[in-house]
Design a protein around this motif. Structure first.
Motif, PDB file in Angstrom:
ATOM      1  N   UNK A 258       7.685  -4.793   3.992  1.00  0.00           N
ATOM      2  CA  UNK A 258       6.751  -4.308   4.890  1.00  0.00           C
ATOM      3  C   UNK A 258       5.971  -4.498   4.502  1.00  0.00           C
TER       4      UNK A 258
ATOM      5  N   UNK B  15       8.625  -1.071   1.410  1.00  0.00           N
ATOM      6  CA  UNK B  15       9.785  -2.440   0.279  1.00  0.00           C
ATOM      7  C   UNK B  15       9.258  -3.353   0.082  1.00  0.00           C
TER       8      UNK B  15
ATOM      9  N   UNK C 243       7.389   7.962  -6.720  1.00  0.00           N
ATOM     10  CA  UNK C 243       6.810   7.922  -5.639  1.00  0.00           C
ATOM     11  C   UNK C 243       6.517   8.795  -4.794  1.00  0.00           C
TER      12      UNK C 243
ATOM     13  N   UNK D  74       7.150  -4.662  16.288  1.00  0.00           N
ATOM     14  CA  UNK D  74       7.685  -5.194  14.657  1.00  0.00           C
ATOM     15  C   UNK D  74       8.942  -6.117  15.279  1.00  0.00           C
TER      16      UNK D  74
ATOM     17  N   UNK E 249      15.793   3.141 -10.509  1.00  0.00           N
ATOM     18  CA  UNK E 249      14.944   1.755 -10.021  1.00  0.00           C
ATOM     19  C   UNK E 249      14.004   2.215  -9.640  1.00  0.00           C
TER      20      UNK E 249
ATOM     21  N   UNK F  38       1.932  -6.883  12.626  1.00  0.00           N
ATOM     22  CA  UNK F  38       1.370  -5.918  13.598  1.00  0.00           C
ATOM     23  C   UNK F  38       0.228  -5.654  13.625  1.00  0.00           C
TER      24      UNK F  38
ATOM     25  N   UNK G 221      10.230  10.912   3.176  1.00  0.00           N
ATOM     26  CA  UNK G 221      10.531  10.143   4.028  1.00  0.00           C
ATOM     27  C   UNK G 221      12.327   9.408   3.830  1.00  0.00           C
TER      28      UNK G 221
ATOM     29  N   UNK H 231      -9.034  11.893   2.054  1.00  0.00           N
ATOM     30  CA  UNK H 231      -9.648  13.161   3.414  1.00  0.00           C
ATOM     31  C   UNK H 231     -10.989  12.934   3.450  1.00  0.00           C
TER      32      UNK H 231
ATOM     33  N   UNK I  73     -13.452   8.584   5.809  1.00  0.00           N
ATOM     34  CA  UNK I  73     -12.775   8.157   7.214  1.00  0.00           C
ATOM     35  C   UNK I  73     -12.446   6.890   7.598  1.00  0.00           C
TER      36      UNK I  73
ATOM     37  N   UNK J 275       5.821  -6.906   7.394  1.00  0.00           N
ATOM     38  CA  UNK J 275       5.409  -6.536   8.749  1.00  0.00           C
ATOM     39  C   UNK J 275       4.042  -5.547   8.854  1.00  0.00           C
ATOM     40  N   UNK J 276       3.744  -5.210   8.181  1.00  0.00           N
ATOM     41  CA  UNK J 276       2.567  -4.195   8.277  1.00  0.00           C
ATOM     42  C   UNK J 276       1.673  -5.967   8.944  1.00  0.00           C
TER      43      UNK J 276
ATOM     44  N   UNK K 206       5.640  10.304  -2.180  1.00  0.00           N
ATOM     45  CA  UNK K 206       6.555  10.295  -0.602  1.00  0.00           C
ATOM     46  C   UNK K 206       4.955  10.824   0.213  1.00  0.00           C
ATOM     47  N   UNK K 207       5.215  12.123  -0.336  1.00  0.00           N
ATOM     48  CA  UNK K 207       4.028  12.643   0.830  1.00  0.00           C
ATOM     49  C   UNK K 207       2.968  12.080   0.194  1.00  0.00           C
TER      50      UNK K 207
END
Lengths: 367, 208
Positions: free
Chosen positions: A126, A122, A113, B198, A71, A133, B127, A243, A246, A129-130, A115-116
């Protein structure tokens, strides 16, 4: 300038911004290269307003035949820093490439990926919608409510997103003018928009909500600090960790007609503009207090030394941080430009103004 | 304490957050505590009165029902398995681990109200996918995911355990990386508006 000249200037600025693109040279990550010789990098011209995941359909053909089965979870990095996919491409470039690199060399991964470090993506959904928003949030900031966005028809919504995907400014303006999200205070842009939309007034009717201008402007500010004392941007160290950046999502309240870019940056980062003499005075009081306390513990410094040390410290701390540059859409606008004009002409399609600020910090002097 | 339109100032948020976490401690003594995380102090970045946010991390939620399809997934992968698929991939699809949630209540300068963010992940830190988050929500609420209305939940902060469950019950999830709007207008009884920002279909519901 005549009204026509201003009108032309406004549209011209917007045209330049919409046409803005970053040439990308995208390399497949070493760990995923399975052939000899390794594949050539993909050369893609990316819209400033776009987002990296939207480029995947263009990039994939270059590498898909070479990937192991499994995948795909696509992500990008620049010199080891995983790139946040919800930040527009142009902003990533302005922020991470101190000295613009053309083409911009980034690395694509199809596996593993992180993920952390990165929130999941997706694909186009994604990103869309971002975007919506962010548009709702901007509408709320400008008008005090999101009714105009929530009431958008399906076809308008689809057209808006398509205009962003394909970089079509005229299509975009066709939809976005109905949303009535012009920022108040930019009387020139406001006048030219209202004169051209008189014909649309009949259509715009009962459903359209009269905007209640709050005077607030949506801003996303990205602050990058450069610690070294450098003269040339290309010498600055790369960002290896988010980090070190900012991020401030803070609306700016534009007060009055003469509110400039300088005023806006000052409102967002007041500490950088604090009156140096007052910092000096405060620091001096603190330092002297400290010295007096430590005097009892050690008999190192006498009163005269104390005063000298504290003034030296205060002097260096008041110059601790200074703004090196303010970059919007790849340019460094003059700080005297009215902020409302900047917002209306240099904003992204979701009506947010993204500002990259580089500040130079001196290392604290250790005594 | 707050303006008539229901918004809060940043300072009011800090005060309310403090009161909220105290009440939580009193009424929900069996649940983990909310902690206040102060904004990092950097001499050159001024967080505009944003003193911090509330955090509740590593909460493990009781599962509402068990999924049978988990076993099916494993079987399918085994059938197609070839030598190149490693076990790590199987574990990721398996979803047999516990679901952990981090909740943050942050003050939104844009909306001028508190916003509830959550992050769902499994034991290895990866996640959770949307479908796995849906499993943590009671079945009767899952059907509401296709609609986009805003819901009004009034809850006395006395029945501790159910508060967290009720909170999740009314959350509509359109996609991963969720975003909510919560507004606590009175301390003694938390009146929480939870609404999706959303919408999968832009219907007539308005956000206020």
């Amino acid at each position: 300038m005549t009204m026509d000249e201003y009108k032309a200037a406004g549209n011209e600025a917007q045209q330049y911004v919409w046409a803005g693109a970053i040439p990308l040279q995208i390399h497949l990550h070493d760990s995923e290269v399975t052939t000899l010789p390794p594949p050539s990098p993909a050369l893609i011209l990316a819209s400033r307003f776009g987002y990296l995941p939207l480029l995947v359909p263009q990039i994939k053909p270059f590498f898909s035949s070479l990937l192991p089965p499994g995948v795909d979870t696509v992500w990008f990095d620049y010199k080891g820093l995983p790139l946040k996919w919800y930040i527009p491409t142009g902003v990533l470039f302005d922020l991470l490439c101190a000295e613009p690199e053309r083409p911009w060399n980034i690395t694509v991964h199809f596996r593993g990926y992180p993920g952390n470090l990165l929130i999941p993506c997706e694909g186009e959904e994604s990103v869309k919608w971002n975007f919506i928003n962010a548009l709702k949030e901007a509408a709320y900031i400008i008008n005090g409510n999101c009714k105009n966005i929530m009431n958008m028809s399906q076809s308008d919504q689809a057209e808006l997103w398509l205009s962003v995907l394909k970089g079509r400014m005229e299509v975009y303006h066709g939809v976005s003018s109905k949303l009535k999200l012009e920022v108040a205070g930019d009387e020139f842009s406001f006048k030219l928009n209202s004169s051209s939309s008189k014909a649309l007034q009949g259509i715009n009717d009962s459903n359209a909500t009269a905007p209640t201008r709050t005077g607030r402007i949506p801003v996303r500010l990205y602050l990058r600090s450069i610690v070294e004392d450098i003269d040339h941007l290309e010498d600055s160290h790369i960002v290896d960790n988010w980090d070190k950046i900012s991020y401030i999502n803070h609306p700016v309240e534009a007060n009055g007609n003469c509110f400039t870019l300088y005023d806006a940056v000052k409102a967002l980062l007041p500490e950088l503009f604090a009156d140096k003499s007052s910092i000096y005075a405060n620091q001096r009081v603190e330092e002297v207090g400290e010295e007096l306390r430590s005097e009892e513990a050690s008999s190192s410094a006498g009163p005269e030394d104390t005063a000298e040390i504290s003034s030296e410290r205060a002097g260096s701390l008041s110059d601790n941080a200074e703004i090196k540059l303010v970059r919007i859409q790849g340019i460094e606008p003059k700080m005297e430009i009215p902020f409302a004009w900047i917002a209306n002409n240099l904003m992204n399609p979701e009506h947010y103004l993204h500002i990259c600020v580089y500040i130079k910090i001196r290392e604290p002097i250790n005594i | 304490m707050e303006s008539g339109d229901g918004t809060l100032s940043a300072t009011e948020f800090s005060v309310a957050a403090c009161a909220f976490s105290e009440l939580w401690k009193t009424f929900n003594s069996s649940l983990p505590r909310w902690s206040w995380v102060p904004s990092p102090k950097r001499s050159y970045v001024h967080y505009q009165n944003m003193e911090g946010y509330l955090s509740l991390e590593n909460v493990i939620l009781p599962r509402f029902f068990v999924e049978d399809d988990v076993m099916e997934e494993v079987e399918c992968s085994s059938a197609e398995e070839d030598d190149f698929i490693d076990t790590a991939k199987l574990v990721r699809n398996h979803d047999s681990g516990t679901h952990h949630y981090n909740f943050h209540i942050v003050y939104s300068l844009s909306y001028r109200v508190p916003v509830l963010y959550f992050r769902a992940y499994c034991s290895d830190g990866q996640p959770l996918a949307l479908k796995d988050i849906e499993k943590d929500i009671p079945a009767d609420s899952v059907q509401l995911l296709t609609k986009s209305k805003w819901t009004f939940l009034t809850q006395e902060l006395v029945n501790a355990e159910s508060f967290m469950q009720s909170l999740l019950k009314e959350i509509y999830i359109a996609t991963v990386g969720v975003h909510f709007l919560a507004r606590a207008s009175h301390i003694a009884s938390a009146m929480v508006y939870i609404t999706p920002l959303w919408d999968n279909g832009m219907d007539e519901a308005t956000l206020r």
